[in-house]
Design an enzyme around this catalytic site. Structure first.
Site, PDB file in Angstrom:
ATOM      1  N   GLU A 142       1.495  -6.067   2.645  1.00 56.52           N
ATOM      2  CA  GLU A 142       0.416  -5.136   2.303  1.00 56.52           C
ATOM      3  C   GLU A 142       0.885  -4.033   1.370  1.00 56.52           C
ATOM      4  O   GLU A 142       0.117  -3.513   0.554  1.00 56.52           O
ATOM      5  CB  GLU A 142      -0.187  -4.549   3.587  1.00 56.52           C
ATOM      6  CG  GLU A 142       0.486  -3.310   4.166  1.00 56.52           C
ATOM      7  CD  GLU A 142       1.915  -3.536   4.651  1.00 56.52           C
ATOM      8  OE1 GLU A 142       2.695  -2.575   4.630  1.00 56.52           O
ATOM      9  OE2 GLU A 142       2.239  -4.662   5.063  1.00 56.52           O
ATOM     10  N   ASP A 143       2.171  -3.663   1.465  1.00 55.22           N
ATOM     11  CA  ASP A 143       2.699  -2.596   0.623  1.00 55.22           C
ATOM     12  C   ASP A 143       2.647  -2.987  -0.851  1.00 55.22           C
ATOM     13  O   ASP A 143       2.187  -2.218  -1.705  1.00 55.22           O
ATOM     14  CB  ASP A 143       4.137  -2.260   1.035  1.00 55.22           C
ATOM     15  CG  ASP A 143       4.990  -3.509   1.275  1.00 55.22           C
ATOM     16  OD1 ASP A 143       4.539  -4.621   0.926  1.00 55.22           O
ATOM     17  OD2 ASP A 143       6.105  -3.378   1.799  1.00 55.22           O
ATOM     18  N   ASN A 144       3.091  -4.194  -1.154  1.00 51.03           N
ATOM     19  CA  ASN A 144       3.075  -4.661  -2.535  1.00 51.03           C
ATOM     20  C   ASN A 144       1.654  -4.819  -3.053  1.00 51.03           C
ATOM     21  O   ASN A 144       1.369  -4.512  -4.221  1.00 51.03           O
ATOM     22  CB  ASN A 144       3.832  -5.988  -2.637  1.00 51.03           C
ATOM     23  CG  ASN A 144       4.050  -6.429  -4.062  1.00 51.03           C
ATOM     24  OD1 ASN A 144       3.182  -7.059  -4.670  1.00 51.03           O
ATOM     25  ND2 ASN A 144       5.206  -6.093  -4.616  1.00 51.03           N
ATOM     26  N   GLY A 172       7.542  -1.250   0.482  1.00 48.65           N
ATOM     27  CA  GLY A 172       6.673  -0.330   1.194  1.00 48.65           C
ATOM     28  C   GLY A 172       7.290   0.460   2.322  1.00 48.65           C
ATOM     29  O   GLY A 172       6.573   0.975   3.174  1.00 48.65           O
TER      30      GLY A 172
END
Length: 426
Positions: free
Chosen positions: A263-265, A219
């Site tokens: 959170e990006d994944n 991310g």
């Protein structure tokens, strides 16, 4: 089944696994050559302001990261006709604001907003920092870009071209960029991080995304549509299968991802599974200046993300050491000795020569050069032999440290703070 038959069967399984992992490695190498050694001229950079899709660039900040001024300046230099930049800081006294202000003075033609204060929606301070930026963004297309990376002037335009493209059989919902480490410090941790990111990580990341059978996203630099993010909730259940008025799945949008450390994944996986949107890699790389990283910093950074991945993709994390060069060498050498009588020492020498050659070719592709010094090669060997011990330490724990703050990783990558503390780092 007698012992000889069992040994033969295991040797065949080992040989198939070894050849298969070489196939993945070569796929990553070839795909890196095709994607990164030539770059297309972006079409969006030639569009006029009225026809180009607007983009809001969101850069969350905390403190004075390594190379911060140069990192942020590359955002102002994007060769794209219609964009704004939104910087967000949790603390109004954060020193990063002074850096941003100096850039605003230097580039007055760029539309810039500074948002101070966070909205706490979960344990992830980066998400807390981004909530107001998501709300304030003037455009639907958002480019979330970490403060620790630099980008080339054509990166935004090429990313918009991909997001808007209709060439893919599936609709593209997220465009991401592979990180490439740059070391200004010759500390062992910095060199190990560069050896990891620029070879094995890049190779596997490119190979997995080339196959495209599952979401795999880092991310540091992601481009997507806010309207898509507002429809997902992190449940990974297709939106058509979710009850229209159920509180079971909680909030939607960026707030829903504050409970995750990665959170990006999770955002990428939600777009993939809930909305059936696919991801695509741009031919651009993002340059991450590693800075002054100690050996301990490197080890515990790797431990942190292995422990997070363990709770998100357990099977892949358990198999991870068997994709690394050292254990593969053990598997391949013992298998080939049993089946073909090849001496273990000879096989091992050839294995590492060819494995290193492939990794250096990947590095040359993403870095656009072929010069590698002896220090990098030494760091590469150290990284390879450290991979299993680090994995072994990581696999048996659940607590992680994130910029001096302790968290416990829970099911599906959710986390809770061990102490009531704040702070974030990528």
């Amino acid at each position: 089944m007698n012992r000889d038959t069992l040994g033969f069967a295991l040797s065949l399984v080992g040989l198939v696994w070894y050849v298969g992992m070489w196939g993945v490695s070569i796929l990553g190498c070839v795909a890196a050559r095709r994607r990164y050694r030539t770059r297309q001229q972006p079409q969006s950079s030639r569009a006029d302001v009225s026809s180009a899709p607007g983009v809001s660039i969101l850069r969350p900040l905390k403190g004075l990261d390594t190379n911060l001024y140069e990192n942020l300046e590359t955002t102002f230099k994007q060769d794209y006709p219609r964009f704004e930049i939104i910087f967000s800081v949790a603390d109004e006294n954060d020193q990063a604001i002074n850096v941003v202000q100096s850039l605003i003075d230097r580039y007055p033609q760029v539309k810039v907003t500074i948002i101070t204060g966070e909205e706490v929606v979960g344990v992830n301070p980066k998400v807390n920092n981004l909530v107001r930026s998501f709300q304030a963004a003037a455009h639907d297309i958002l480019w979330v870009l970490d403060s620790g990376v630099m980008v080339d002037p054509g990166t935004l335009a090429r990313s918009v071209d991909i997001l808007s493209s209709s060439r893919s059989r599936k609709t593209i919902g997220l465009v991401h960029h592979i990180p490439m480490a740059r070391t200004d410090e010759r500390r062992i941790g910095s060199m190990l991080e560069a050896a990891f990111l620029n070879t094995n990580h890049a190779k596997m990341y490119i190979a997995i995304n080339t196959v495209g059978i599952e979401s795999c996203v880092v991310g540091k630099s992601n481009l997507y549509r806010r309207s898509d993010i507002e429809r997902v909730n992190g449940s990974l259940i297709p939106i058509d299968s979710q009850p229209p008025t159920s509180i079971e799945y909680g909030e939607h949008g960026i707030r829903a991802f504050g409970r995750y450390l990665a959170e990006d994944n999770m955002i990428a996986s939600a777009l993939w599974h809930e909305l059936d949107l696919r991801h695509d890699l741009s031919c651009d790389v993002i340059r991450n200046v590693v800075g002054n990283m100690s050996f301990s910093d490197y080890v515990w950074r790797r431990v942190r993300w292995i422990r997070v991945r363990k709770h998100m993709v357990l099977a892949a994390t358990v198999l991870e050491p068997f994709t690394e060069s050292v254990l593969l060498c053990i598997i391949g050498s013992t298998t080939c000795q049993a089946l073909f009588g090849i001496p273990i020492w000879m096989f091992s020498v050839l294995h590492f020569i060819f494995w290193l050659s492939v990794d250096l070719d990947v590095y040359a592709s993403i870095a656009s050069h072929k010069e590698v010094d002896l220090g990098f090669i030494v760091a590469w060997f150290c990284r390879e032999f450290l991979a299993f011990p680090i994995w072994f330490v990581a696999i048996f724990g659940d607590e992680v440290t994130w910029r001096g703050k302790r968290y416990q990783v829970l099911q599906n990558g959710e986390a809770r703070r061990c102490k009531d503390q704040k702070g974030y780092n990528n």
